[in-house]
Scaffold this motif. Structure first.
Motif, PDB file in Angstrom:
ATOM      1  N   ALA A 161       0.826  -1.197   0.000  1.00 17.61           N
ATOM      2  CA  ALA A 161       0.000   0.000   0.000  1.00 17.61           C
ATOM      3  C   ALA A 161       0.867   1.257   0.000  1.00 17.61           C
ATOM      4  N   THR A 162       0.361   2.308  -0.638  1.00 16.48           N
ATOM      5  CA  THR A 162       1.038   3.602  -0.649  1.00 16.48           C
ATOM      6  C   THR A 162       0.859   4.329   0.675  1.00 16.48           C
ATOM      7  N   ALA A 163      -0.287   4.127   1.324  1.00 16.97           N
ATOM      8  CA  ALA A 163      -0.591   4.782   2.592  1.00 16.97           C
ATOM      9  C   ALA A 163      -1.703   3.996   3.279  1.00 16.97           C
ATOM     10  N   ALA A 164      -1.892   4.272   4.579  1.00 15.54           N
ATOM     11  CA  ALA A 164      -2.947   3.567   5.316  1.00 15.54           C
ATOM     12  C   ALA A 164      -3.215   4.269   6.635  1.00 15.54           C
ATOM     13  N   VAL A 165      -4.441   4.064   7.159  1.00 15.95           N
ATOM     14  CA  VAL A 165      -4.782   4.452   8.525  1.00 15.95           C
ATOM     15  C   VAL A 165      -5.463   3.262   9.201  1.00 15.95           C
ATOM     16  N   ASN A 166      -5.388   3.238  10.530  1.00 14.28           N
ATOM     17  CA  ASN A 166      -6.027   2.158  11.280  1.00 14.28           C
ATOM     18  C   ASN A 166      -7.540   2.191  11.110  1.00 14.28           C
ATOM     19  N   GLY A 167      -8.189   1.064  11.365  1.00 11.89           N
ATOM     20  CA  GLY A 167      -9.615   0.937  11.091  1.00 11.89           C
ATOM     21  C   GLY A 167     -10.504   0.844  12.313  1.00 11.89           C
ATOM     22  N   ASP A 168     -11.202  -0.264  12.448  1.00 10.33           N
ATOM     23  CA  ASP A 168     -12.310  -0.421  13.388  1.00 10.33           C
ATOM     24  C   ASP A 168     -11.834  -0.619  14.830  1.00 10.33           C
ATOM     25  N   PHE A 169     -12.735  -0.310  15.771  1.00 13.29           N
ATOM     26  CA  PHE A 169     -12.554  -0.703  17.164  1.00 13.29           C
ATOM     27  C   PHE A 169     -12.571  -2.229  17.247  1.00 13.29           C
ATOM     28  N   PHE A 170     -11.975  -2.787  18.319  1.00 14.47           N
ATOM     29  CA  PHE A 170     -11.838  -4.241  18.351  1.00 14.47           C
ATOM     30  C   PHE A 170     -11.795  -4.765  19.776  1.00 14.47           C
ATOM     31  N   HIS A 171     -11.888  -6.084  19.887  1.00 20.07           N
ATOM     32  CA  HIS A 171     -11.861  -6.793  21.173  1.00 20.07           C
ATOM     33  C   HIS A 171     -10.418  -6.826  21.662  1.00 20.07           C
ATOM     34  N   PHE A 172     -10.035  -5.736  22.319  1.00 23.27           N
ATOM     35  CA  PHE A 172      -8.642  -5.498  22.666  1.00 23.27           C
ATOM     36  C   PHE A 172      -8.222  -6.221  23.949  1.00 23.27           C
TER      37      PHE A 172
ATOM     38  N   GLY B 202      -9.467   5.019  17.975  1.00 24.82           N
ATOM     39  CA  GLY B 202      -8.541   6.075  18.339  1.00 24.82           C
ATOM     40  C   GLY B 202      -7.615   5.665  19.459  1.00 24.82           C
ATOM     41  N   GLY B 203      -7.193   6.656  20.266  1.00 23.71           N
ATOM     42  CA  GLY B 203      -6.287   6.366  21.365  1.00 23.71           C
ATOM     43  C   GLY B 203      -4.970   5.804  20.859  1.00 23.71           C
ATOM     44  N   GLY B 204      -4.514   4.723  21.497  1.00 21.31           N
ATOM     45  CA  GLY B 204      -3.257   4.102  21.104  1.00 21.31           C
ATOM     46  C   GLY B 204      -3.282   3.439  19.754  1.00 21.31           C
ATOM     47  N   SER B 205      -4.488   3.266  19.182  1.00 22.72           N
ATOM     48  CA  SER B 205      -4.586   2.642  17.860  1.00 22.72           C
ATOM     49  C   SER B 205      -4.349   3.623  16.721  1.00 22.72           C
ATOM     50  N   SER B 206      -4.539   4.929  16.983  1.00 22.41           N
ATOM     51  CA  SER B 206      -4.471   5.923  15.907  1.00 22.41           C
ATOM     52  C   SER B 206      -3.102   5.910  15.237  1.00 22.41           C
ATOM     53  N   THR B 207      -3.095   5.576  13.959  1.00 25.03           N
ATOM     54  CA  THR B 207      -1.844   5.464  13.205  1.00 25.03           C
ATOM     55  C   THR B 207      -2.093   5.830  11.749  1.00 25.03           C
ATOM     56  N   LEU B 208      -1.231   6.655  11.184  1.00 27.70           N
ATOM     57  CA  LEU B 208      -1.260   6.971   9.757  1.00 27.70           C
ATOM     58  C   LEU B 208       0.136   6.731   9.199  1.00 27.70           C
ATOM     59  N   VAL B 209       0.204   5.988   8.108  1.00 28.12           N
ATOM     60  CA  VAL B 209       1.500   5.676   7.499  1.00 28.12           C
ATOM     61  C   VAL B 209       1.474   6.033   6.024  1.00 28.12           C
ATOM     62  N   THR B 210       2.647   6.347   5.492  1.00 23.96           N
ATOM     63  CA  THR B 210       2.815   6.526   4.046  1.00 23.96           C
ATOM     64  C   THR B 210       4.106   5.809   3.641  1.00 23.96           C
ATOM     65  N   ARG B 211       4.191   5.501   2.361  1.00 17.03           N
ATOM     66  CA  ARG B 211       5.414   4.894   1.838  1.00 17.03           C
ATOM     67  C   ARG B 211       6.354   5.994   1.357  1.00 17.03           C
ATOM     68  N   ALA B 212       7.623   5.866   1.706  1.00 18.34           N
ATOM     69  CA  ALA B 212       8.623   6.834   1.255  1.00 18.34           C
ATOM     70  C   ALA B 212       8.702   6.813  -0.273  1.00 18.34           C
ATOM     71  N   PRO B 213       9.145   7.919  -0.897  1.00 21.64           N
ATOM     72  CA  PRO B 213       9.185   7.988  -2.368  1.00 21.64           C
ATOM     73  C   PRO B 213      10.016   6.871  -2.991  1.00 21.64           C
ATOM     74  N   HIS B 214       9.662   6.567  -4.238  1.00 22.12           N
ATOM     75  CA  HIS B 214      10.411   5.621  -5.062  1.00 22.12           C
ATOM     76  C   HIS B 214      10.437   4.219  -4.453  1.00 22.12           C
ATOM     77  N   GLY B 215       9.280   3.804  -3.927  1.00 25.14           N
ATOM     78  CA  GLY B 215       9.170   2.445  -3.415  1.00 25.14           C
ATOM     79  C   GLY B 215       9.903   2.200  -2.115  1.00 25.14           C
ATOM     80  N   GLY B 216      10.109   3.262  -1.320  1.00 31.79           N
ATOM     81  CA  GLY B 216      10.840   3.140  -0.063  1.00 31.79           C
ATOM     82  C   GLY B 216      10.033   2.466   1.030  1.00 31.79           C
ATOM     83  N   GLN B 217      10.554   2.551   2.244  1.00 32.08           N
ATOM     84  CA  GLN B 217       9.913   1.925   3.393  1.00 32.08           C
ATOM     85  C   GLN B 217       8.625   2.646   3.775  1.00 32.08           C
ATOM     86  N   VAL B 218       7.775   1.929   4.503  1.00 30.55           N
ATOM     87  CA  VAL B 218       6.579   2.532   5.064  1.00 30.55           C
ATOM     88  C   VAL B 218       6.969   3.325   6.303  1.00 30.55           C
ATOM     89  N   VAL B 219       6.504   4.578   6.371  1.00 29.28           N
ATOM     90  CA  VAL B 219       6.872   5.493   7.442  1.00 29.28           C
ATOM     91  C   VAL B 219       5.652   5.805   8.293  1.00 29.28           C
TER      92      VAL B 219
END
Length: 408
Positions: free
Chosen positions: A100-111, A368-385
């Motif tokens: 994936a090029t980017a992502a955010v966390n999704g649903d609440f869950f049985h934590f 939300g809370g500790g689950s909140s996370t947004l990631v993107t991939r570094a340019p030119h196929g780099g690592q997910v940040v």
């Protein structure tokens, strides 16, 4: 690898500042908020990333935003999950595994499971889930859902979905299914869920994963802490016939097998099935208009038709992840707040106002809370940040995420 807010703020020095308009029906305090964004950086054609800050009465909340143009020919969105409903992984790992090029966390869950000693947490999400057009699971009963109290009229079946028409929309996914045998038709009230309705029967497929199903028969439709059911029946069906029966929930589902799990009246009805009996099992998730969804994640609406949903909580700030829909479903806004110490967070009503200020007409609150996370991939196929700062100091493993793809 994580880029600090200060570094981003320095590198993107030119800022856009405007007064954040209050969503109709929101409390007056939200109208005083000021939104500031850094310039948008193109991740790929049709996908941009930026940082923002929102000044509210309690201080200034910092966040990270993805804007996704679903009209772009190579852009798509799908649900990421770790290969099993009852499993978790960090958002960065989910995004990296799928490219994936980017992502955010999704649903609440049985934590965590505190009400029923000896019963393990499953890690499974609360709401419906659809990935690549496949219905993975249905919604747990309202009283079994984790997360903040939703507005009146919300349902555990509420989702943010992406259709095959490449439009995002708010929807409600209902399970339709049955197990048919010589003893009659048994309606299904669950699919790969960590909690089943009282008197219900749920189906578990291999996509449930190796997790135990003991929690599925605990609590009630209105009380998550209620005792576990004393009458339970589990029936394993392989190749169209009953392969095994048991009086307690098991764990895992072998390939080529589906497990029927009943509690109370559901258990009594399953007791008629014996090894060797032929059984046909069918199930599907259906939206309001019957149109199939390519992707869906559980989440209740805080913004609908440009208005804050009546009853949305105006008084409990927290670190938030949210998703907004604009341009008739053609634009998707995905955001996550920073969780560093001292951050004021946003109330659900403020989240609705923020989404509207960004251009959304509809919006949902995600975990939300500790689950909140947004990631993107570094340019030119780099690592997910990891772009935001999770409140626990590191990513929390989660059951699913919304992934943005920009491949061919």
């Amino acid at each position: 690898m994580r880029r600090r807010w200060g570094a981003v703020h320095t590198a993107l020095a030119a800022l856009a500042v405007w007064s954040l308009p209050a969503a109709v029906g929101s409390p007056p305090a939200s109208a005083a908020a000021t939104l500031t964004t850094a310039p948008f950086v193109r991740q790929a054609p049709g996908v941009t990333y930026t940082t923002f800050q929102v000044a509210v009465e309690r201080g200034t909340a910092h966040g990270h935003l993805l804007t996704v143009d679903l009209r772009a020919p190579r852009v798509s969105v799908d649900l990421l999950y770790p290969g099993a409903v009852g499993a978790r992984a960090p958002v960065s790992a989910l995004a990296a595994a799928r490219g994936a090029t980017a992502a955010v966390n999704g649903d609440f869950f049985h934590f965590i499971e505190t009400q029923h000693p000896g019963v393990p947490a499953t890690g499974a999400p609360s709401g419906p889930a659809v990935a690549a057009g496949l219905g993975l699971k249905a919604a747990v009963p309202a009283g079994q859902r984790f997360g903040p109290a939703p507005p009146p009229g919300a349902s555990p079946e509420d989702v943010l979905g992406i259709g095959y028409d490449r439009r995002a929309r708010l929807d409600r996914l209902t399970l339709h299914g049955a197990a048919v045998s010589g003893h009659g038709t048994l309606p299904l009230s669950g699919l790969n869920q960590y909690a089943l309705p009282v008197d219900g029967i749920g189906a578990y497929t291999p996509r449930w994963g190796p997790a135990a199903r003991a929690r599925a028969v605990c609590g009630t439709d209105t009380d998550r802490a209620a005792p576990c059911a004393t009458r339970v029946r589990e029936v394993a069906v392989a190749h169209g016939r009953v392969a095994a029966v048991a009086d307690r929930p098991g764990a895992g589902v072998p390939p080529g097998t589906e497990v029927l799990l009943g509690r109370e009246e559901g258990a009594r009805r399953l007791a008629a099935l014996r090894p060797g009996d032929p059984v046909r099992i069918g199930h599907r998730l259906t939206g309001r208009d019957g149109a199939p969804l390519r992707c869906a994640v559980g989440g209740f609406a805080v913004l609908r038709d440009g208005r804050t949903v009546p009853g949305t909580d105006p008084g409990t700030p927290a670190v938030r992840t949210g998703a907004g829909i604009g341009d008739g479903g053609r634009t998707l806004y995905l955001l996550a707040l920073d969780g560093t110490p001292g951050e004021p967070g946003l109330t659900l009503a403020e989240l609705a106002t923020l989404l509207r200020g960004l251009g959304a007409r509809d919006g949902v609150d995600l975990d939300g809370g500790g689950s909140s996370t947004l990631v993107t991939r570094a340019p030119h196929g780099g690592q997910v940040v990891v772009r935001n700062h999770p409140s626990g100091g590191a990513e929390r493993p989660v059951p699913n995420a919304l992934g943005v793809f920009t491949g061919g």
